[in-house]
Design an enzyme around this catalytic site. Structure first.
Site, PDB file in Angstrom:
ATOM      1  N   HIS A 125       0.937  -1.124   0.018  1.00 40.54           N
ATOM      2  CA  HIS A 125       0.061  -0.170  -0.139  1.00 40.54           C
ATOM      3  C   HIS A 125       0.781   1.121  -0.047  1.00 40.54           C
ATOM      4  O   HIS A 125       0.608   2.185   0.419  1.00 40.54           O
ATOM      5  CB  HIS A 125      -0.689   0.041   1.299  1.00 40.54           C
ATOM      6  CG  HIS A 125      -2.070  -1.027   0.917  1.00 40.54           C
ATOM      7  ND1 HIS A 125      -3.148  -0.844   0.245  1.00 40.54           N
ATOM      8  CD2 HIS A 125      -2.269  -2.055   1.383  1.00 40.54           C
ATOM      9  CE1 HIS A 125      -4.092  -1.861   0.183  1.00 40.54           C
ATOM     10  NE2 HIS A 125      -3.404  -2.880   1.121  1.00 40.54           N
ATOM     11  N   GLY A 140      -6.455 -14.887  -7.588  1.00 40.26           N
ATOM     12  CA  GLY A 140      -7.093 -14.136  -6.626  1.00 40.26           C
ATOM     13  C   GLY A 140      -6.463 -14.394  -5.007  1.00 40.26           C
ATOM     14  O   GLY A 140      -6.773 -14.676  -4.014  1.00 40.26           O
ATOM     15  N   GLY A 168      -3.185 -12.742  -4.133  1.00 41.87           N
ATOM     16  CA  GLY A 168      -2.209 -11.634  -3.880  1.00 41.87           C
ATOM     17  C   GLY A 168      -0.758 -11.897  -4.398  1.00 41.87           C
ATOM     18  O   GLY A 168      -0.035 -11.111  -4.014  1.00 41.87           O
ATOM     19  N   SER A 199      -1.891 -12.590 -10.074  1.00 46.28           N
ATOM     20  CA  SER A 199      -2.185 -13.332 -11.544  1.00 46.28           C
ATOM     21  C   SER A 199      -2.733 -12.348 -12.375  1.00 46.28           C
ATOM     22  O   SER A 199      -2.688 -12.577 -13.651  1.00 46.28           O
ATOM     23  CB  SER A 199      -3.138 -14.535 -10.950  1.00 46.28           C
ATOM     24  OG  SER A 199      -4.401 -13.943 -10.728  1.00 46.28           O
ATOM     25  N   GLU A 255      -5.599  -3.371 -16.839  1.00 46.34           N
ATOM     26  CA  GLU A 255      -5.949  -3.928 -15.730  1.00 46.34           C
ATOM     27  C   GLU A 255      -7.118  -3.028 -14.831  1.00 46.34           C
ATOM     28  O   GLU A 255      -8.120  -3.326 -14.691  1.00 46.34           O
ATOM     29  CB  GLU A 255      -4.892  -4.188 -14.539  1.00 46.34           C
ATOM     30  CG  GLU A 255      -5.039  -4.965 -13.335  1.00 46.34           C
ATOM     31  CD  GLU A 255      -4.156  -5.761 -12.730  1.00 46.34           C
ATOM     32  OE1 GLU A 255      -3.111  -5.909 -13.363  1.00 46.34           O
ATOM     33  OE2 GLU A 255      -4.191  -6.129 -11.635  1.00 46.34           O
ATOM     34  N   ASP A 307       2.894  -4.173  -9.321  1.00 45.21           N
ATOM     35  CA  ASP A 307       2.805  -5.541  -9.757  1.00 45.21           C
ATOM     36  C   ASP A 307       3.257  -5.618 -11.278  1.00 45.21           C
ATOM     37  O   ASP A 307       3.789  -6.566 -11.668  1.00 45.21           O
ATOM     38  CB  ASP A 307       1.189  -5.945  -9.891  1.00 45.21           C
ATOM     39  CG  ASP A 307       0.827  -6.017  -8.504  1.00 45.21           C
ATOM     40  OD1 ASP A 307       1.254  -5.790  -7.498  1.00 45.21           O
ATOM     41  OD2 ASP A 307      -0.578  -6.279  -8.210  1.00 45.21           O
ATOM     42  N   TYR A 346      -9.997  -1.452  -1.090  1.00 43.12           N
ATOM     43  CA  TYR A 346      -8.744  -1.143  -1.627  1.00 43.12           C
ATOM     44  C   TYR A 346      -8.998   0.407  -1.903  1.00 43.12           C
ATOM     45  O   TYR A 346      -8.109   1.287  -1.686  1.00 43.12           O
ATOM     46  CB  TYR A 346      -8.536  -1.924  -2.826  1.00 43.12           C
ATOM     47  CG  TYR A 346      -7.186  -1.539  -3.124  1.00 43.12           C
ATOM     48  CD1 TYR A 346      -6.052  -2.453  -2.794  1.00 43.12           C
ATOM     49  CD2 TYR A 346      -7.087  -0.473  -4.069  1.00 43.12           C
ATOM     50  CE1 TYR A 346      -4.759  -1.880  -3.492  1.00 43.12           C
ATOM     51  CE2 TYR A 346      -5.791  -0.272  -4.681  1.00 43.12           C
ATOM     52  CZ  TYR A 346      -4.696  -1.029  -4.340  1.00 43.12           C
ATOM     53  OH  TYR A 346      -3.509  -0.842  -4.987  1.00 43.12           O
TER      54      TYR A 346
HETATM   55  P1  ADP Z   1      -4.464 -11.532  -7.883  1.00 45.35           P
HETATM   56  O1  ADP Z   1      -3.922 -10.683  -9.040  1.00 45.35           O
HETATM   57  O2  ADP Z   1      -4.138 -11.444  -6.614  1.00 45.35           O
HETATM   58  O3  ADP Z   1      -4.111 -13.009  -8.300  1.00 45.35           O
HETATM   59  P2  ADP Z   1      -7.187 -10.771  -8.704  1.00 45.35           P
HETATM   60  O4  ADP Z   1      -8.480 -10.457  -8.209  1.00 45.35           O
HETATM   61  O5  ADP Z   1      -6.461  -9.186  -8.906  1.00 45.35           O
HETATM   62  O6  ADP Z   1      -6.241 -11.477  -7.908  1.00 45.35           O
HETATM   63  O7  ADP Z   1      -7.061 -11.038  -9.966  1.00 45.35           O
HETATM   64  C1  ADP Z   1      -7.621 -12.400 -10.426  1.00 45.35           C
HETATM   65  C2  ADP Z   1      -8.424 -12.378 -11.721  1.00 45.35           C
HETATM   66  O8  ADP Z   1      -7.662 -12.397 -12.873  1.00 45.35           O
HETATM   67  C3  ADP Z   1      -9.305 -13.232 -12.148  1.00 45.35           C
HETATM   68  O9  ADP Z   1     -10.442 -13.478 -11.407  1.00 45.35           O
HETATM   69  C4  ADP Z   1      -9.367 -13.363 -13.534  1.00 45.35           C
HETATM   70  O10 ADP Z   1     -10.293 -12.389 -14.180  1.00 45.35           O
HETATM   71  C5  ADP Z   1      -7.991 -12.848 -13.951  1.00 45.35           C
HETATM   72  N1  ADP Z   1      -7.014 -14.113 -14.234  1.00 45.35           N
HETATM   73  C6  ADP Z   1      -5.880 -14.496 -13.426  1.00 45.35           C
HETATM   74  N2  ADP Z   1      -5.429 -15.785 -13.835  1.00 45.35           N
HETATM   75  C7  ADP Z   1      -6.115 -15.977 -14.758  1.00 45.35           C
HETATM   76  C8  ADP Z   1      -6.243 -17.081 -16.121  1.00 45.35           C
HETATM   77  N3  ADP Z   1      -5.325 -18.063 -16.063  1.00 45.35           N
HETATM   78  N4  ADP Z   1      -7.008 -17.119 -16.884  1.00 45.35           N
HETATM   79  C9  ADP Z   1      -8.170 -16.063 -17.034  1.00 45.35           C
HETATM   80  N5  ADP Z   1      -8.149 -15.167 -16.409  1.00 45.35           N
HETATM   81  C10 ADP Z   1      -7.285 -15.059 -15.214  1.00 45.35           C
HETATM   82 MG    MG Z   2      -4.578  -8.729  -8.848  1.00 44.31          MG
END
Ligand code: ADP
Ligand code: MG
Length: 376
Positions: A22, A115, A117, A120, A153, A165, A214
């Site tokens: 943060h 999801g 942290g 992804s 994003e 990130d 957030y």
């Molecule tokens: P984090 O970034 O911490 O993993 P977020 O909630 O910011 O969590 O992001 C997760 C989202 O990113 C998922 O709900 C999806 O929309 C997208 N995402 C992540 N990995 C994939 C994947 N392998 N295929 C498609 N979408 C993905």
């Molecule tokens: Mg994220």
């Protein structure tokens, strides 16, 4: 897009943040590293004559996304992860001023747990933008790629996140953490010692649906800066923010990032642990983004011999990060996880897991021109 390439293949890593959470949207400091879990994107043209649209599938997420970018029409899957594909295609098109009128198939596959942290979402955004830009012969510097992915994003999720990130995913270096100064937009690699292992434990609690909290934290931090007549909290002193817990976290966390780097460079591992402990306490007590599960994992890790542990990323669930001597790291991770599972519901216990990560190279093309050399 104007290319006859048979296949474009990109990868972009997730990241773990060692310290400095943060702080990115407050022009502060952070120390993440790109991890050996990544998102891989392939872009393949469909045969000549095929209808002009982008089709995308994900190996991990259901649904097929079909996009006609000229009309922005989506025939399915436009919600959820499809929004990342739409935003990336539109952004690359706008940077390139070419209509996207070619029929292409995009395949997404990722080893970054979604999801949790470990970002992804940024691995996905960076890999999508990188692959689509290369496919349409659009050169992007590292900084441009990170910022373009950040825009993607933001458009896809509506969450006003900082740039950590994407910068970590793009700038990763083997065996190095990345000291990021968000005010100067400067990324300085910091050698990671080989006698310090990095453990991640996923609490099994998804951090999804906390986006509004957030945004609220960010607003508090920006309000605090405004009240002090500053553009950001970067130049605020501890004294100035002593009565504001949101700002107090940010200002003290910036100090901890620098103290952590000093301790790393002087080999003072006990200090690393103390600094991580203070960071976790500040995120828990001042910034209110920890959870009972994250607190328990941190306590378990310390109890079984980790050098230090803290929540990592935005909080509200997701993962903790810990440091340990390499010869004890697996045992420490498994013991802390076993204790956590004892008190957790069967569903949470089953989805919680521990693994070690190491620092890898940043995003880039896969194949002949292998990754790290692909970008300036
Ligand atoms: P984090 O970034 O911490 O993993 P977020 O909630 O910011 O969590 O992001 C997760 C989202 O990113 C998922 O709900 C999806 O929309 C997208 N995402 C992540 N990995 C994939 C994947 N392998 N295929 C498609 N979408 C993905
Ligand atoms: Mg994220």
């Amino acid at each position: 897009m104007s290319s006859a390439k048979a296949l474009t293949h990109w990868r972009a890593p997730g990241r773990v943040n060692l310290i400095g959470d943060h702080t990115d949207y407050a022009q502060g400091l952070a120390l993440p590293l790109a991890i050996d879990r990544d998102c891989s994107i392939t872009v393949v043209p469909r045969p000549a004559g095929a209808k002009g649209s982008i089709r995308a599938v994900s190996k991990e997420f259901a649904g097929e996304v079909t996009i006609t970018t000229s009309t922005r029409a989506t025939t399915s899957g436009g919600e959820g992860w499809g929004r990342f594909v739409i935003a990336a295609a539109e952004l690359v098109q706008s940077l390139n001023s070419h209509p996207v009128n070619e029929a292409i198939d995009i395949t997404v596959s990722s080893t970054v747990p979604a999801g949790s942290g470990l970002s992804s979402s940024s691995a996905l955004s960076v890999a999508l933008v990188g692959a689509l830009a290369e496919y349409s012969s659009l050169p992007l510097s590292k900084s441009e790629l990170a910022k373009a992915a950040h825009q993607v994003e933001e458009r896809a999720t509506g969450v006003p996140s900082g740039l950590m990130d994407q910068l970590a995913s793009v700038n990763g270096e083997v065996d190095h953490a990345l000291l990021i100064d968000f005010a100067a937009e400067l990324v300085t690699p910091v050698k990671w010692p080989n006698d310090l292992a990095i453990i991640v434990i996923n609490s099994g609690m998804l951090r999804a649906l906390k986006d509004s909290e957030y945004a609220q934290r960010r607003e508090e931090v920006e309000n605090a800066a405004r009240q002090l007549g500053l553009d950001s909290l970067r130049l605020a002193t501890k004294k100035q923010v002593a009565d504001n817990p949101w700002a107090r976290h940010v200002v003290s966390e910036n100090e901890r990032v620098l103290a952590f780097v000093s301790a790393l460079q002087s080999g003072s591992y006990d200090d690393l642990g103390l600094i991580m402990g203070k960071s976790h306490a500040s995120l828990r007590d001042d910034f209110l983004v920890s959870t009972p599960e994250l607190n328990e994992l941190v306590a378990n890790l310390i109890a079984v011999g980790a050098i230090g542990a803290r929540l990592t990323g935005a909080g509200f669930g997701g993962c903790v990060v810990a440091l340990a001597k390499p010869d004890r790291a697996d045992e420490i991770a498994q013991e802390a996880l076993a204790r956590y599972r004892q008190g957790a519901s069967p569903a949470i216990g089953a989805s919680a897991h521990a693994f070690r990560v190491r620092a890898v190279a940043g995003a880039g093309p896969v194949g002949e021109r292998d990754n790290s050399s692909g970008l300036q």
